[in-house]
Write an enzyme that holds these catalytic residues in place. Sequence first.
Site, PDB file in Angstrom:
ATOM      1  N   LYS A  27       0.807  -1.226   0.000  1.00  0.00           N
ATOM      2  CA  LYS A  27       0.000   0.000   0.000  1.00  0.00           C
ATOM      3  C   LYS A  27       0.836   1.270   0.000  1.00  0.00           C
ATOM      4  O   LYS A  27       0.345   2.337  -0.380  1.00  0.00           O
ATOM      5  CB  LYS A  27      -0.921   0.004   1.219  1.00  0.00           C
TER       6      LYS A  27
ATOM      7  N   SER B 125       1.431  -9.603  -0.765  1.00  0.00           N
ATOM      8  CA  SER B 125       1.055  -8.194  -0.644  1.00  0.00           C
ATOM      9  C   SER B 125       1.250  -7.611   0.743  1.00  0.00           C
ATOM     10  O   SER B 125       1.407  -6.394   0.884  1.00  0.00           O
ATOM     11  CB  SER B 125      -0.401  -8.007  -1.076  1.00  0.00           C
TER      12      SER B 125
END
Length: 447
Positions: A83, A335
């Site tokens: 992110k 991720s």
Amino acid sequence: MEKYTFSPDNSDSDTNDSEDSLEDPVCNPNRPVKVTFEEITSAAYRIRTGIVNTPCIRSHLSSLTGMDIYLKKDFLQHTGSFKERGARYAMLMLSQEQRQRGVVAASLGNHAQAVCYHGYLLGIPVTVVMPIIAPIMKIQKCREYNANVIMEGKNMDEAKRIAVALSKEKRLTYINGYDNPQIIAGQGTIGLEILEQVEDIDAVVVPTGGGGLLAGIAVAIKTLNPNIKIIGVESERCASYAKAMENEKPVLTAIEGTLADGLAVPMIGYNAWETSKNLIDKMVTVREEWIAVAILRFIENEKCVVEGAGACGLAAILAGQLDEFKGKRVVLILSGGNIDTTILGRCLERGLAADGRLVKCKVTVSDRPGGISELCKLIGSIGVSIKDVIHERAWVASDVFSVEVKVVCETRDYLHSIELRDLLFSRYKKVKFDNFPLKSGVSSSTD
């Protein structure tokens, strides 16, 4: 920590004007934005000094799965997730006036941490709205970056509405965690890095929640090599992209509690959908037990802790949902690695159970001296480790000289569990195994 509630002027109502006033201004369903390859390359240049160019290396899991697997370890970013890429790019693109006023975001954790961290580095005031179900570890990290943390809303949808209302009331810039075009462009830089790091790729498997990561990577990779397959993967308990594919547009999807909490988005973004809908080759939904097994595999084989969202790609492979890529080169996007230690413990136990290596049984044995001891010795004789033993007398109605013993055991693998089961059935009349896994539902375990 501040608490925020809607004022009468921005509370829910049946009027369209009230509903529209709480929409994200850069995510318009009537005018969706398609993110371009040029925007992604611009993002890569601007954020290059502020994020980590994470490694993408061949996995030890290749021999286990029959695929040539490479792992893009983006959990090695400072805040533990991909992110940061989009967050930094979006904040770098703010005007001077926007920087001074500050930004607001809604997130379960990873996006919030990324915005807080890069806001701290860039000197931009940050407010984050986090649902009450957000992991404790992620909440604490946001506070460490001097952000204004608001714990409000039962889920992401409610948290987002509160954040958008705050942005309008206090004139803050709202940064959508998965549908802001600049966020999507920033996440797409992962695709550029992968193509520089790995040759002859057949497929890239991308965890999918709101769709921003999937959209950015799809544009980057398909532009440079349209032959590479782009596979999205999501938990069956929050399958918002699969629902969008069924309806050919983003739709509100009921979500349930999931190990992949980072993917728990009730509706994919309009911009993400517009950008990615013609670039995705396959969307896979995985069951929770396979996510748990995947987390276990990463710890045992790769010595890395990956959160549920980051483990979804491997979960799809272990579940046999990507068998068409046997013998081919596949890149998995890891991720994020932000998982609460308490949740991790539960994941490991659930993974062991799903893998046939943690079994629970009830055995009725003699209540005379040595009865329970004999059972324990028998179990230990084949190398099975006993994790817990509980015995009950009052509920054994058939024989006052018997006791029911509940035993939780850890075995080497599924075949070892079969050996334990057969041994107990051969020595005792009353044996019952709870949720004994079927062989068809178990992947190969570690050596």
